[in-house]
Motif scaffolding. Structure first.
Motif, mmCIF file in Angstrom:
data_model
loop_
_atom_site.group_PDB
_atom_site.id
_atom_site.type_symbol
_atom_site.label_atom_id
_atom_site.label_comp_id
_atom_site.label_asym_id
_atom_site.label_seq_id
_atom_site.Cartn_x
_atom_site.Cartn_y
_atom_site.Cartn_z
ATOM 1 N N ALA A 17 32.896 39.671 43.005
ATOM 2 C CA ALA A 17 34.249 39.944 42.972
ATOM 3 C C ALA A 17 34.504 40.620 44.338
ATOM 4 O O ALA A 17 33.737 41.517 44.681
ATOM 5 C CB ALA A 17 34.914 40.440 42.011
ATOM 6 N N SER A 18 35.575 40.376 44.906
ATOM 7 C CA SER A 18 35.819 41.310 45.915
ATOM 8 C C SER A 18 37.339 41.562 45.906
ATOM 9 O O SER A 18 38.207 41.173 45.323
ATOM 10 C CB SER A 18 35.731 40.294 47.520
ATOM 11 N N ALA A 19 37.590 42.965 46.746
ATOM 12 C CA ALA A 19 39.103 43.226 46.938
ATOM 13 C C ALA A 19 39.561 43.734 47.941
ATOM 14 O O ALA A 19 38.661 44.468 48.597
ATOM 15 C CB ALA A 19 39.119 44.270 45.634
ATOM 16 N N ALA A 20 40.673 43.429 48.759
ATOM 17 C CA ALA A 20 40.952 43.616 50.016
ATOM 18 C C ALA A 20 41.410 45.155 50.036
ATOM 19 O O ALA A 20 42.006 45.437 48.925
ATOM 20 C CB ALA A 20 41.921 42.911 50.634
ATOM 21 N N THR A 21 40.884 46.101 50.839
ATOM 22 C CA THR A 21 41.341 47.386 50.443
ATOM 23 C C THR A 21 42.456 47.821 51.889
ATOM 24 O O THR A 21 42.166 47.138 52.841
ATOM 25 C CB THR A 21 40.077 48.212 50.523
ATOM 26 N N ALA A 22 42.884 48.972 51.432
ATOM 27 C CA ALA A 22 43.635 49.413 52.563
ATOM 28 C C ALA A 22 42.660 50.127 53.614
ATOM 29 O O ALA A 22 41.598 50.404 53.383
ATOM 30 C CB ALA A 22 44.491 50.749 52.100
ATOM 31 N N ALA A 23 43.085 50.286 54.754
ATOM 32 C CA ALA A 23 42.061 50.598 56.045
ATOM 33 C C ALA A 23 42.162 52.038 55.547
ATOM 34 O O ALA A 23 42.973 52.755 55.989
ATOM 35 C CB ALA A 23 42.932 50.107 57.332
ATOM 36 N N ILE A 24 40.538 52.548 55.423
ATOM 37 C CA ILE A 24 40.363 53.924 55.257
ATOM 38 C C ILE A 24 39.500 54.296 56.038
ATOM 39 O O ILE A 24 38.373 53.601 56.206
ATOM 40 C CB ILE A 24 39.994 54.150 53.753
ATOM 41 N N LEU A 25 39.579 55.289 56.934
ATOM 42 C CA LEU A 25 38.497 56.053 57.974
ATOM 43 C C LEU A 25 37.529 56.776 56.898
ATOM 44 O O LEU A 25 37.765 57.787 56.273
ATOM 45 C CB LEU A 25 38.984 56.720 59.064
ATOM 46 N N LEU A 26 36.174 56.329 56.828
ATOM 47 C CA LEU A 26 35.159 56.898 56.114
ATOM 48 C C LEU A 26 33.976 57.101 56.650
ATOM 49 O O LEU A 26 33.534 56.091 57.147
ATOM 50 C CB LEU A 26 34.705 56.129 54.671
ATOM 51 N N PRO A 27 33.110 58.114 56.499
ATOM 52 C CA PRO A 27 31.893 58.273 57.220
ATOM 53 C C PRO A 27 30.797 57.276 56.341
ATOM 54 O O PRO A 27 31.036 56.822 55.542
ATOM 55 C CB PRO A 27 31.632 59.590 56.940
ATOM 56 N N LEU A 55 30.837 49.526 34.993
ATOM 57 C CA LEU A 55 31.458 48.156 34.877
ATOM 58 C C LEU A 55 33.087 48.583 34.974
ATOM 59 O O LEU A 55 33.967 47.643 35.492
ATOM 60 C CB LEU A 55 31.041 47.500 33.769
ATOM 61 N N GLU A 56 33.530 49.822 34.246
ATOM 62 C CA GLU A 56 34.860 50.008 33.929
ATOM 63 C C GLU A 56 35.405 50.242 35.418
ATOM 64 O O GLU A 56 36.524 49.732 35.903
ATOM 65 C CB GLU A 56 35.053 51.203 33.217
ATOM 66 N N GLU A 57 34.702 50.905 36.297
ATOM 67 C CA GLU A 57 35.215 51.258 37.681
ATOM 68 C C GLU A 57 35.079 50.165 38.476
ATOM 69 O O GLU A 57 36.270 49.996 39.343
ATOM 70 C CB GLU A 57 34.388 52.369 38.249
ATOM 71 N N ALA A 58 34.343 49.144 38.242
ATOM 72 C CA ALA A 58 34.372 47.933 38.758
ATOM 73 C C ALA A 58 35.473 46.989 38.543
ATOM 74 O O ALA A 58 35.723 45.895 39.298
ATOM 75 C CB ALA A 58 33.056 47.362 38.722
ATOM 76 N N GLY A 59 36.217 47.194 37.450
ATOM 77 C CA GLY A 59 36.939 46.383 36.916
ATOM 78 C C GLY A 59 38.158 45.707 38.117
ATOM 79 O O GLY A 59 38.329 44.566 38.201
ATOM 80 N N PRO A 60 38.685 46.787 38.902
ATOM 81 C CA PRO A 60 39.695 46.133 39.786
ATOM 82 C C PRO A 60 39.270 45.338 40.849
ATOM 83 O O PRO A 60 39.869 44.386 41.391
ATOM 84 C CB PRO A 60 40.143 47.422 40.527
ATOM 85 N N TYR A 61 37.924 45.330 41.352
ATOM 86 C CA TYR A 61 37.122 44.482 42.213
ATOM 87 C C TYR A 61 36.919 43.089 41.691
ATOM 88 O O TYR A 61 37.266 41.943 42.363
ATOM 89 C CB TYR A 61 35.957 45.099 42.705
ATOM 90 N N LEU A 62 36.517 43.053 40.450
ATOM 91 C CA LEU A 62 36.345 41.844 39.651
ATOM 92 C C LEU A 62 37.749 41.051 39.508
ATOM 93 O O LEU A 62 37.719 39.922 39.597
ATOM 94 C CB LEU A 62 35.630 42.163 38.442
ATOM 95 N N ALA A 64 40.279 41.316 41.226
ATOM 96 C CA ALA A 64 41.093 40.705 42.291
ATOM 97 C C ALA A 64 40.258 39.261 42.556
ATOM 98 O O ALA A 64 41.188 38.535 43.330
ATOM 99 C CB ALA A 64 40.482 41.506 43.585
ATOM 100 N N GLU A 65 39.258 38.783 42.134
ATOM 101 C CA GLU A 65 38.801 37.656 42.232
ATOM 102 C C GLU A 65 39.048 36.781 41.168
ATOM 103 O O GLU A 65 38.382 35.540 40.850
ATOM 104 C CB GLU A 65 37.427 37.590 42.607
ATOM 105 N N GLY A 66 39.675 37.193 40.015
ATOM 106 C CA GLY A 66 40.033 36.478 38.927
ATOM 107 C C GLY A 66 38.793 36.556 38.003
ATOM 108 O O GLY A 66 38.602 35.642 36.827
ATOM 109 N N THR A 67 38.004 37.419 38.019
ATOM 110 C CA THR A 67 36.950 37.805 37.070
ATOM 111 C C THR A 67 37.403 38.751 35.901
ATOM 112 O O THR A 67 37.649 39.985 36.249
ATOM 113 C CB THR A 67 35.778 38.253 37.691
#
Length: 237
Positions: A17-27, A55-62, A64-67
């Motif tokens: 699954a994928s989730a578009a994210t806010a633009a965050i500058l990270l190393p 898996l719980e942390e992955a919930g929002p990404y899943l 976002a793709e309808g999973t």
């Protein structure tokens, strides 16, 4: 036999699954398990950078793709038997019909407690997209199309191959009612006109990752009896 790699559930027991994210500058080392790989030079590198998350942390990404976590029947079908070896959590992903080449379908895959989060960055080091995925041993998919009059029609239309080519290298058995086929790794059948159900069961994968890529040869014969029990346990709800 066929070796198929897919990003979403129907090709195997992998869910992505994928989730578009806010633009965050990270190393770069924000996503590396090995801090020795860190660098502050964003350069042209875009990833992916992978780390293991729960898996719980992955919930929002899943989501976002309808999973989403499975709840009740799978598009009108109960899954009455799940082998003991399948110890993950069931998640469903649905796809709407999109022209003749993409029928409406819904898949249920059993995901492990930990999955991989891949992060892609743009040339400035800003997060563009993130994917969460995990491999589990069982996927069941229900697809609907008026063209699916039998299993042969489904295979020939959707995969554009013959039944023999589809199951190349596998010991294929026909279901007693004649509505489809199964092996030790998968099953394809049409329980009613316009509906095809597929099962992918990979209790162990003999594939190994090599530097040059996947070594395509080494799925074992699987467990035909177990696959048949899964098939027989899938009934109209």
């Amino acid at each position: 036999m066929r070796v198929v790699t897919t990003l979403l559930a129907s090709a195997g027991s992998a869910m992505v699954a994928s989730a578009a994210t806010a633009a965050i500058l990270l190393p770069m080392n924000a996503f590396a398990d090995d801090t020795d790989q860190s660098t502050d030079d964003y350069g042209q590198c875009s990833g992916p950078y992978s780390r293991t998350i729960g898996l719980e942390e992955a919930g929002p990404y899943l989501e976002a793709e309808g999973t989403v976590p499975a709840d009740g029947p799978l598009d009108g079908y109960d899954i009455g038997y799940v082998p003991d070896i399948v110890d993950g959590s069931p998640y469903d992903t649905a796809w709407e019909e999109d022209g003749e080449d993409w029928p409406a379908s819904v898949s249920r895959s059993w995901l492990p407690d930990e999955v991989e989060l891949e992060t892609w960055l743009d040339g400035d080091g800003e997060v563009e997209e993130q994917y969460a995925y995990g491999d589990g041993p069982l996927t069941v998919t229900v697809e609907r199309s008026q063209d699916y009059t039998d299993a042969d029609a489904y295979i020939e239309q959707y995969y554009e191959v013959t039944v023999e080519e589809y199951f190349e290298g596998e010991d294929v058995r026909e279901l007693d009612a004649g509505e489809g086929y199964y092996t030790g790794l998968e099953a394809v059948w049409v329980p009613e006109p316009g509906v095809v159900v597929t099962v992918g069961f990979w209790p162990e994968s003999g594939q190994e990752w090599e530097e040059e890529g996947w070594e395509e040869e080494t799925f074992d014969e699987g467990d035909p009896d177990e696959v048949l029990r899964i098939v027989e346990g899938i009934t109209p709800s």
